[in-house]
Each structure stands twice: as structure tokens, then as C-alpha cells.
Design an enzyme around this catalytic site. Sequence first.
Site, PDB file in Angstrom:
ATOM      1  N   HIS A   1       0.828  -1.207   0.000  1.00 47.80           N
ATOM      2  CA  HIS A   1       0.000   0.000   0.000  1.00 47.80           C
ATOM      3  C   HIS A   1       0.861   1.256   0.000  1.00 47.80           C
ATOM      4  O   HIS A   1       0.391   2.318  -0.371  1.00 47.80           O
ATOM      5  CB  HIS A   1      -1.011  -0.003   1.160  1.00 47.80           C
ATOM      6  CG  HIS A   1      -0.444  -0.053   2.529  1.00 47.80           C
ATOM      7  ND1 HIS A   1      -0.247  -1.223   3.220  1.00 47.80           N
ATOM      8  CD2 HIS A   1      -0.070   0.940   3.359  1.00 47.80           C
ATOM      9  CE1 HIS A   1       0.232  -0.951   4.424  1.00 47.80           C
ATOM     10  NE2 HIS A   1       0.350   0.351   4.527  1.00 47.80           N
TER      11      HIS A   1
ATOM     12  N   SER B   1       4.357   0.824   9.072  1.00 49.03           N
ATOM     13  CA  SER B   1       4.046   0.044   7.876  1.00 49.03           C
ATOM     14  C   SER B   1       5.287  -0.294   7.064  1.00 49.03           C
ATOM     15  O   SER B   1       6.174   0.521   6.885  1.00 49.03           O
ATOM     16  CB  SER B   1       3.071   0.809   6.982  1.00 49.03           C
ATOM     17  OG  SER B   1       1.754   0.652   7.410  1.00 49.03           O
TER      18      SER B   1
END
Length: 425
Positions: A216, A335
Site C-alpha cells: 500500500h 508500515s
Amino acid sequence: MSHKRLPKRKTAIAAGSVVAVGAAALLLPNANASQTDASGDVTPSTLKAADVPGRADKLASQLGDAFAGSYYNADKQQMVVNVVGDDSKAVEAVRKAGAVPHQVQNSTATLEMAASTLRTRAAIPGTAWSVDPRTNEIQVIADRTVTGSRWNFLESTVDNLGSGVATLKKSTGTFKTFASGGDAIFSQVNGGGVRCSLGFNVTASDGSPAFLTAGHCGVAARQWSDSQAGSPIATVDQATFPGRGDFSLVTYDDPATQAPSEVDAGNGQIVPINRAAEAVVGQQVFRMGSTTGLHDGTVTGLNATVNFQSDTSPSGVDTVTGLIQTSVCAEPGDSGGSLFTKDGGAVGLTSGGSGDCTRGGETFFQPVTTALQATGATLGESGTAAGSAQQSADPGAPAGGTADQSATADDRHGRSHHGGAGSHR
């Protein structure tokens, strides 16, 4: 939180650079020995978690339908194998293999069918489920956004799976992805407000130096820097999100970049990364992120499917499959960061989850083995796994089923997060 900027022509970003207070365990080797009792019978072997996947594959082939998964008992350093029903031959085969037999009700086929039903009927943003071999059940989780008719429908669906097949619990947090991580990487999208973490340095299939991070992140921006206002030093080559994973391969723009295969665990401690490792339910793992530093936890489920709330469509869902579920905490900014073992195994890339590092929660990771296979990359410089021997560490250094999951996402486009190399959420 400070971040070091490394000369792009000399060295690549090292995975992970910030240590959280109290997130430590000894980096000591595990024993690996078989034992016999006085009668000469084989007793359970003392194993490393890394030994479990290979042995499990052999037993699965040998036992057939009687095999219902396996897990690692970290306290006793033993492998536990689930055997369906009262199959004495299967139990004896497990014992001869040096594992501990655990007789259970549900077969692998039963649990897979139940997981398929959940995917078809209950792919609700904010829900999660995984097959936990330790309980021989599907553990279903709903975050705090699942209320009213959606909660009632989920509860009814779980009940209809049958007695002893699945359990449902409520999470106090909200499932989401987390952009930011170990040694931070930045995109100039939205004025440099998108932040992720480098997971592991690798060599691309054409020999170029590169690194893995969350998919992402790669979808959100094409170029990445090692400082918020810096010029790009790397460009996305491949990105998968949503779909079969959450991973990106990002190549360094300077072909002379040296990309060490290691995780900086903080306090001067470097963990050499010497291989890609399969996750094992029950094993201890460590996550490095620039927001929260070093934290450890346990693998609780494999092959997770996560249904993220779509950023582009209020009623849409971005489904990601094949993730690892853990009890490791993480926060925005982690992340893409590295999930690894104390003996240098590269396990995963931080994807998303719920909670934080105060109250805990669930966190999901992209398996490194799958990302390497899909991208054609290899760990280490020039296609080798550098640092095959683990460096010594002081006390306080980090030590080191199937699943379906659902979650909402809030940071793939433009939200500012604290992140770094070796971790991205």
C-alpha cells in the site's frame, strides 16, 4: 524521534533504527536435540521454531486427512501436531517424528470450509478471522466499528458454522494499515506527508540493489526518499495491493548503492538477516518500526485475509490475502517494516492491524517468502544472504493454521505517519 540519513551512494537504509523501552529479550540460540526415555522410546524433540515447517510438511504428507495443523510450544520448545479423532496410527507416527500429538475435533477441510463461508458471507470491513491450530477453531474478531445489524449478522454466521468450529470476540481498536516504520522512507506526495518503512534490503532479479516494503506504500507513491524533504533515492518497481498480498519491490536509483542484509535493532545491536523464514504459529517474532521501535510478540495465525475499508470508495473493500497474524503491537508509521526472528530469519513486512503499543492489539504482516517469490528478488547483496552468522548481543537485546482477516485502512493516501526502514504499517 530522530532518524539517520545515510549517504545514498555508499549504503542503503538499514532496516529498523528505533528501540522501544522494555521491548527486549536475549538473543540466545535455541537447543535442537532428540531424547529417549529409559525404554528407548523417542520422546518429543527440543526444536527451534524454524524446524517446524519442514517437519510439518512431511507429517502432513504422511498422515493425510488425519493431519489438522501444527504449532510451536515455545515454552517447551516442542512441535505439537493436531490429529483428527482417535487415530492411534497417526498418533504413533507423530510421536516417532519427535512431535507431541494433540487429538482434535475439526479436520483441516472442515476449518477451510468454514473460512471460505466467512469470506463469502461475512467480508465486513472491521472483521477478522484466522484458524488457530492451538484451539482447533476459527478465531473471529470484530473491531469497534462493527455494530448493530452488521454485528448481529456476523454473530449469526459464526453460530451457523457449527458447535466448536469458531468463536467470536470484540476488539476495542480499529483495523487499519499503518504507514511509517523502522528507518523511515518518505514520499513527496501531499508535501512529503506519506511515510512508510523499509522492510528488508534485497537484490532484484536483474542484480539491482532494492528493498521490500508494504504494497500500500508502493501504490500510494512511486518515488521514495530517506528524509522528509529529500530528493528521491528509490523508485517502485512492483507493487501488490490489494489482492494476493501487501508488498512492494523498490529499487535504489543509484546502482552503486550497498544494501546490507541486516536489521538495526538499536543500542548498537545489528541482527544479520541470513534467510527468508516461514512463520510458525506459536513462535516469538520481533518487529522494528520507526514510530514505536522494537517490539516482540507471537504468531497467532497464517494465510490471513484482510478486508480493508477502501479509501477510494466509502462502501468498498480492499481485500488482501495470505498475511500473517500476530500479537505484536504497531502504530501508524510502522508500515512496511521488518518482522524477523532472533536468529536472523526475515519473516514479514508490516501491513496493518488494530490497537497500539499501549493497549496492544492484532497486527498483520506480508510473508517475506511470498514477496520474494512474486518479485523474483533475493535477500542480501548481489543475490546472497549476507550475515549468515548471528552477531552476539548484550542481555536486553531482541530475542527472537490458516487465517482470514478484515480491517479498515486510513493512511494509504496522504496521512502523515512516523515510519522507517524495516517497518511499515
